[in-house]
Write a protein that holds these residues in place. Structure first.
Motif, short mmCIF file in Angstrom:
data_model
loop_
_atom_site.label_atom_id
_atom_site.label_comp_id
_atom_site.label_asym_id
_atom_site.label_seq_id
_atom_site.Cartn_x
_atom_site.Cartn_y
_atom_site.Cartn_z
N LEU A 34 0.90 -1.56 -0.22
CA LEU A 34 0.46 -0.16 -0.05
C LEU A 34 1.02 1.08 -0.10
N GLN A 35 2.07 0.79 0.39
CA GLN A 35 3.13 2.79 0.20
C GLN A 35 3.51 2.25 -0.71
N LEU A 92 1.42 3.93 -3.31
CA LEU A 92 0.07 4.75 -3.19
C LEU A 92 0.69 6.43 -3.21
N GLN A 93 1.77 6.38 -2.59
CA GLN A 93 2.51 7.15 -1.86
C GLN A 93 3.94 8.00 -3.44
N ASN A 118 -0.17 9.64 -11.60
CA ASN A 118 -0.30 8.28 -11.79
C ASN A 118 0.83 7.58 -10.50
N SER A 119 0.18 7.06 -9.95
CA SER A 119 1.04 5.98 -8.72
C SER A 119 2.03 4.61 -9.41
N TYR A 140 1.21 2.03 -7.30
CA TYR A 140 0.26 1.64 -7.03
C TYR A 140 -0.90 1.14 -8.29
N ASP A 141 -1.47 2.30 -8.96
CA ASP A 141 -1.95 2.34 -9.88
C ASP A 141 -1.46 1.08 -11.18
#
Length: 173
Positions: A19-20, A22-23, A31-32, A34-35
């Motif tokens: 989940l980090q 996302l940062q 756009n991360s 994660y994405d």
């Protein structure tokens, strides 16, 4: 598709270290990492289905795709720039993010999620031709899915910059 990715990669998607991602910005401001990783997993799953891979191979494709950019640092940030400044010439080039992050992500993924060697190889080699050539179907699928998704994201980001430049240009006339 989403439910299959959730079923096969749910432990990854819920993990605090994952989940980090996302940062961290990746291919453009919107756009991360994660994405991007979710989009690559979706594209890789579609390829795996079209190729009629076994359930085990499809699971490996999804897991490797989700974790292919699990490097865990901001490669746009000052900290990474300071790291690169310690080197020059070819040594500097070979330490640039595009060349090293696959191996970093594979090592992190193996220690965090206990991946198989084939899954780690797919992660480490996904940056071909800047990394060694993929040797397995899993690695080729992750590599191709990443190239397709990254190209789409970069085109969208570039389109946004061009649009902004045109608006600024014509605002002054």
């Amino acid at each position: 598709m989403e439910s299959e990715i959730q079923r096969l990669g749910g432990d990854i998607l819920k993990h605090p270290r994952y989940l980090q991602l996302l940062q961290f910005q990746h291919h453009g401001a919107e756009n991360s990492v994660y994405d991007h990783s979710i989009a690559v997993a979706q594209a890789a799953y579609a390829i795996a289905r079209r190729m009629r891979l076994s359930g085990d191979e499809t699971a490996s494709v999804i897991r490797a795709a989700l974790l292919h950019d699990f490097f865990g640092y901001d490669w746009h940030g000052e900290r990474f720039r300071r790291y690169l400044r310690r080197y020059s010439g070819l040594r500097r080039v070979m330490r640039m993010h595009a060349f090293v992050h696959g191996h970093i992500a594979a090592d992190r993924a193996k220690h965090t999620f206990g991946l198989t060697e084939r899954e780690c190889e797919a992660i480490a080699r996904h940056m071909f031709p800047l990394a060694a050539m993929p040797r397995t179907r899993i690695a080729w699928i992750v590599t191709l899915a990443d190239k397709a998704v990254a190209s789409r994201e970069m085109a969208a980001a570039l389109g946004g910059y061009i649009s902004l430049a045109c608006r600024k240009l014509f605002a002054y006339n």
